[in-house]
Design a protein around this motif. Structure first.
Motif, PDB file in Angstrom:
ATOM      1  N   TYR A  97       0.712  -1.370  -0.079  1.00 62.62           N
ATOM      2  CA  TYR A  97      -0.144   0.098  -0.012  1.00 62.62           C
ATOM      3  C   TYR A  97       0.669   1.255   0.084  1.00 62.62           C
ATOM      4  O   TYR A  97       0.662   2.358  -0.742  1.00 62.62           O
ATOM      5  CB  TYR A  97      -0.899   0.113   1.172  1.00 62.62           C
ATOM      6  CG  TYR A  97      -1.859  -0.906   1.157  1.00 62.62           C
ATOM      7  CD1 TYR A  97      -1.904  -2.082   0.073  1.00 62.62           C
ATOM      8  CD2 TYR A  97      -2.774  -1.546   2.576  1.00 62.62           C
ATOM      9  CE1 TYR A  97      -2.976  -3.011   0.310  1.00 62.62           C
ATOM     10  CE2 TYR A  97      -3.430  -2.632   2.503  1.00 62.62           C
ATOM     11  CZ  TYR A  97      -3.658  -3.413   1.290  1.00 62.62           C
ATOM     12  OH  TYR A  97      -4.530  -4.253   1.192  1.00 62.62           O
ATOM     13  N   VAL A 134      -7.321   0.794  -1.483  1.00 59.36           N
ATOM     14  CA  VAL A 134      -6.790   2.084  -1.216  1.00 59.36           C
ATOM     15  C   VAL A 134      -7.276   3.051  -1.917  1.00 59.36           C
ATOM     16  O   VAL A 134      -7.401   4.187  -1.405  1.00 59.36           O
ATOM     17  CB  VAL A 134      -5.169   1.999  -2.033  1.00 59.36           C
ATOM     18  CG1 VAL A 134      -4.445   3.267  -1.840  1.00 59.36           C
ATOM     19  CG2 VAL A 134      -4.322   0.960  -1.081  1.00 59.36           C
ATOM     20  N   ALA A 137     -10.594   3.920   0.284  1.00 60.76           N
ATOM     21  CA  ALA A 137     -10.128   4.583   1.529  1.00 60.76           C
ATOM     22  C   ALA A 137      -9.679   5.883   1.396  1.00 60.76           C
ATOM     23  O   ALA A 137     -10.237   6.785   2.099  1.00 60.76           O
ATOM     24  CB  ALA A 137      -9.004   3.531   2.203  1.00 60.76           C
ATOM     25  N   VAL A 151     -11.774   1.635   7.606  1.00 64.67           N
ATOM     26  CA  VAL A 151     -11.049   0.329   8.034  1.00 64.67           C
ATOM     27  C   VAL A 151     -11.966  -0.827   8.075  1.00 64.67           C
ATOM     28  O   VAL A 151     -11.501  -1.626   7.473  1.00 64.67           O
ATOM     29  CB  VAL A 151     -10.510   0.645   9.590  1.00 64.67           C
ATOM     30  CG1 VAL A 151      -9.743  -0.610   9.884  1.00 64.67           C
ATOM     31  CG2 VAL A 151      -9.345   1.777   9.100  1.00 64.67           C
ATOM     32  N   TYR A 154     -12.880  -1.991   4.748  1.00 62.55           N
ATOM     33  CA  TYR A 154     -11.813  -2.635   4.105  1.00 62.55           C
ATOM     34  C   TYR A 154     -11.783  -4.039   4.472  1.00 62.55           C
ATOM     35  O   TYR A 154     -11.379  -4.992   3.808  1.00 62.55           O
ATOM     36  CB  TYR A 154     -10.317  -1.851   4.353  1.00 62.55           C
ATOM     37  CG  TYR A 154      -9.251  -2.635   4.041  1.00 62.55           C
ATOM     38  CD1 TYR A 154      -8.502  -2.675   3.030  1.00 62.55           C
ATOM     39  CD2 TYR A 154      -8.549  -3.320   5.262  1.00 62.55           C
ATOM     40  CE1 TYR A 154      -7.475  -3.591   2.720  1.00 62.55           C
ATOM     41  CE2 TYR A 154      -7.352  -3.845   5.089  1.00 62.55           C
ATOM     42  CZ  TYR A 154      -6.982  -4.153   3.829  1.00 62.55           C
ATOM     43  OH  TYR A 154      -5.601  -4.985   3.659  1.00 62.55           O
ATOM     44  N   SER A 190      -7.349  -9.134   4.626  1.00 59.07           N
ATOM     45  CA  SER A 190      -7.584  -7.613   4.684  1.00 59.07           C
ATOM     46  C   SER A 190      -7.652  -7.167   5.989  1.00 59.07           C
ATOM     47  O   SER A 190      -8.686  -6.827   6.276  1.00 59.07           O
ATOM     48  CB  SER A 190      -8.922  -7.274   3.887  1.00 59.07           C
ATOM     49  OG  SER A 190      -9.840  -7.984   4.379  1.00 59.07           O
ATOM     50  N   MET A 195      -4.750  -1.459   7.053  1.00 59.62           N
ATOM     51  CA  MET A 195      -5.336  -0.163   6.399  1.00 59.62           C
ATOM     52  C   MET A 195      -5.254   0.868   7.504  1.00 59.62           C
ATOM     53  O   MET A 195      -4.988   2.013   7.350  1.00 59.62           O
ATOM     54  CB  MET A 195      -6.922  -0.424   6.133  1.00 59.62           C
ATOM     55  CG  MET A 195      -7.516   0.848   5.524  1.00 59.62           C
ATOM     56  SD  MET A 195      -6.362   1.450   4.227  1.00 59.62           S
ATOM     57  CE  MET A 195      -6.612   0.303   2.635  1.00 59.62           C
ATOM     58  N   THR A 198      -1.932   2.341   7.443  1.00 58.49           N
ATOM     59  CA  THR A 198      -1.812   3.093   6.282  1.00 58.49           C
ATOM     60  C   THR A 198      -2.202   4.261   6.177  1.00 58.49           C
ATOM     61  O   THR A 198      -1.392   5.492   5.637  1.00 58.49           O
ATOM     62  CB  THR A 198      -2.364   2.102   4.954  1.00 58.49           C
ATOM     63  OG1 THR A 198      -1.569   0.896   4.775  1.00 58.49           O
ATOM     64  CG2 THR A 198      -2.167   2.776   3.677  1.00 58.49           C
TER      65      THR A 198
END
Length: 247
Positions: A97, A134, A137, A151, A154, A190, A195, A198
């Motif tokens: 990511y 990505v 988000a 989150v 995802y 996932s 996430m 990230t």
């Protein structure tokens, strides 16, 4: 949630709380590839989606050609290099990511531009997890969507991949790349914490998702259009119910 036969992980991301309102339903969808969509699924997409953003490489698109005709497709391949390198170099999901944000900013901005145009848009890649994750988000975060809900959306992705497919894919990749500690999970998992980290790293580096997009070419007008496209305002007098995730 609408289930489309042959399409993994299809869902509407509407209903997430956002600054000043909620993410609109019927405006932004996500999924895996559409090559195996059945006739009913194709008809649903034709009546619900006005634009498709396909994030796959040319090779992936040729191998699994989209089975839905009549919807304009914007092709924005996100992986600029070979995906094989991610396995050979033993990248973690978080590193992939970070790679996308660092190396594919132009494509990410172009994907958000399509969403900002305001038409009902479906974003997809192959599994609908990483590249799609990505982009979704980024778009949601840029309009102030609740972080925990972004989150959680995802994190749902892996649960929507059939268990047999997840297991077979993990076993195949682990056998193909035995030296990789991460290969087994790259195509099927996932984790929420990935996430969350990230987006936290994005905030630390750029200040916010909207600042990242602005720094890479999205204009203030386009950001305003993104907000208008995605956020349905809630009147000040209306009661607000927040959710950590949407159904």
């Amino acid at each position: 949630m609408v289930v489309l036969q042959g399409v993994v992980g299809f869902r509407d991301v509407g209903g997430i709380p956002a600054e000043g309102g909620m993410i609109r339903t019927g405006r932004l969808f996500r999924s895996g590839h559409l090559a195996a969509a059945d006739a009913d699924g194709a008809m649903f997409l034709k009546t619900s989606v006005a634009r498709i953003v396909d994030l796959r490489s040319d090779e992936e698109a040729q191998a699994d050609a989209t089975a839905v005709a009549g919807i304009p497709i914007t092709r924005l391949p996100l992986y600029l290099g070979s995906t094989r390198s991610f396995f050979e170099q033993d990248f973690s999901l978080g590193e992939i990511y970070a790679h996308l944000l660092a190396e594919s900013s132009a494509q990410l901005v172009d994907a958000v531009r399509v969403i900002a145009a305001g038409e009902p848009t479906l974003v997809h890649c192959t599994a609908g997890k990483d590249r799609t994750g990505v982009v979704i988000a980024l778009a949601l975060s840029a309009v102030g969507a609740e972080r925990n809900a972004v989150v959680a959306d995802y994190a749902r992705t892996a649960d929507l991949i059939p268990a047999g497919h997840r297991r077979a894919t993990s076993e195949r990749l682990a056998a193909k790349y035995p030296q990789s500690q991460h290969a087994w999970m790259l195509a099927t998992e996932s984790p929420a914490e990935v996430m969350a980290q990230t987006l936290s790293d994005l905030d630390a580096r750029w200040g916010s998702a909207s600042a990242y997009l602005r720094a890479h070419g999205l204009t203030d007008d386009e950001l305003a259009a993104l907000g208008a496209a995605l956020v349905e305002p809630i009147p000040a007098s209306a009661p607000v119910t927040t959710r950590g995730a949407h159904a």
